[in-house]
Design an enzyme around this catalytic site. Structure first.
Site, PDB file in Angstrom:
ATOM      1  N   HIS A 163      -3.586  -5.315   0.196  1.00  0.00           N
ATOM      2  CA  HIS A 163      -3.289  -5.739   1.435  1.00  0.00           C
ATOM      3  C   HIS A 163      -3.240  -7.255   1.475  1.00  0.00           C
ATOM      4  O   HIS A 163      -4.424  -7.786   1.980  1.00  0.00           O
ATOM      5  CB  HIS A 163      -3.802  -5.143   2.573  1.00  0.00           C
ATOM      6  CG  HIS A 163      -3.536  -3.732   2.943  1.00  0.00           C
ATOM      7  ND1 HIS A 163      -2.561  -3.454   3.768  1.00  0.00           N
ATOM      8  CD2 HIS A 163      -4.282  -2.730   2.377  1.00  0.00           C
ATOM      9  CE1 HIS A 163      -2.405  -1.999   3.614  1.00  0.00           C
ATOM     10  NE2 HIS A 163      -3.454  -1.516   3.058  1.00  0.00           N
ATOM     11  N   GLU A 215      -1.785  -9.327   3.423  1.00  0.00           N
ATOM     12  CA  GLU A 215      -1.292  -9.618   4.872  1.00  0.00           C
ATOM     13  C   GLU A 215      -2.409  -9.366   5.841  1.00  0.00           C
ATOM     14  O   GLU A 215      -2.056  -9.839   7.077  1.00  0.00           O
ATOM     15  CB  GLU A 215       0.149  -8.976   5.384  1.00  0.00           C
ATOM     16  CG  GLU A 215      -0.074  -7.326   5.907  1.00  0.00           C
ATOM     17  CD  GLU A 215      -0.920  -6.373   4.864  1.00  0.00           C
ATOM     18  OE1 GLU A 215      -1.033  -5.445   5.284  1.00  0.00           O
ATOM     19  OE2 GLU A 215      -1.147  -6.588   3.696  1.00  0.00           O
ATOM     20  N   CYS A 229       0.904  -1.278  -0.352  1.00  0.00           N
ATOM     21  CA  CYS A 229       0.054   0.118  -0.120  1.00  0.00           C
ATOM     22  C   CYS A 229       0.767   1.363  -0.157  1.00  0.00           C
ATOM     23  O   CYS A 229       1.529   1.496  -0.837  1.00  0.00           O
ATOM     24  CB  CYS A 229      -1.036  -0.169   0.947  1.00  0.00           C
ATOM     25  SG  CYS A 229      -2.502   1.082   0.939  1.00  0.00           S
TER      26      CYS A 229
END
Length: 231
Positions: A173, A175, A87
């Site tokens: 994202h 994660e 990001c």
């Protein structure tokens, strides 16, 4: 052990599901906080991971750490040292490589799948094929010179780029998005959600529906990228 420097801009936007993957791969993790902790020699860590946050690459006048991080990354990327940006981290990497970072027509917040390019499907991002990933950004980057575009969405044509096997920038994202940790995002970004007219409950339900699959696929993607780093 190998060293991994983790650059954070918000405490709750952390490594998420990637932390266990890095530790299992033999990395010792060292977290530093933007604008608080000094940046080390950019060539020193074996791996750098630059995480997300609510400020922007172009906000250097208000937040000097943005300019400092971009210039620090420029030195690291020029040496082709292993670096992953997520990001804001990917935007900083793109800016460090001379690419433009600017506001999108509208913010992209929520879970949605990627459209992978041929290089994206053939590489680590292939693990994410057809998996709704978490998007949370209002800016995007143009493709840096010499980089391959890996993925897109209708709202953002550059969702990921790679330059060789050592440099990977991801606008989304992979994660994050797993409950209950995702509740920290809903609380921490509540003002932004209200301004965007997005109900936390809608994101919560999507996290219930997609969080586990994203965690599994995101960890598989990270493992594959680390294996390719070791070559």
């Amino acid at each position: 052990m190998k060293s991994a420097l983790i650059q954070r801009h918000l405490a709750f936007e952390d490594l998420g599901s990637f932390a266990a993957v890095l530790r299992d791969a033999g990395y010792q993790l060292h977290d530093i906080e933007a604008a608080v902790d000094p940046l080390p020699d950019p060539l020193e860590p074996d791996l750098v991971v630059v995480l997300g946050g609510p400020i922007g690459v172009n906000d250097g006048a208000a937040f000097p750490c943005m300019t400092e991080e971009r210039d620090w990354l420029a030195m690291r990327l020029a040496a082709d040292c292993p670096t992953l940006g997520i990001c804001l981290g990917a935007q900083l990497m793109a800016g460090a490589l001379g690419a433009r970072v600017a506001l999108l027509a509208q913010k992209e917040i929520g879970f949605a799948p990627l459209t992978l390019t041929a290089p994206g499907r053939a590489g680590p991002l292939g693990q994410l094929a057809d998996i709704p990933v978490l998007h949370w950004h209002g800016e995007g980057f143009e493709l840096p010179a010499g980089a391959e575009r890996l993925a897109a969405t209708p709202a953002c044509e550059a969702q990921g780029f790679a330059r060789g096997r050592n440099i990977l920038g991801l606008q989304f994202h992979p994660e994050a998005g797993m409950l209950p940790d995702f509740e920290r995002w809903l609380i921490g970004h509540n003002t932004e959600l209200a301004q965007a007219g997005i109900a936390p409950e809608a994101l919560r339900q999507d996290a219930k529906a997609h969080g586990l699959a994203l965690r599994t696929a995101g960890q598989a993607m990270q493992k594959q990228w680390l294996r390719e780093l070791d070559g």
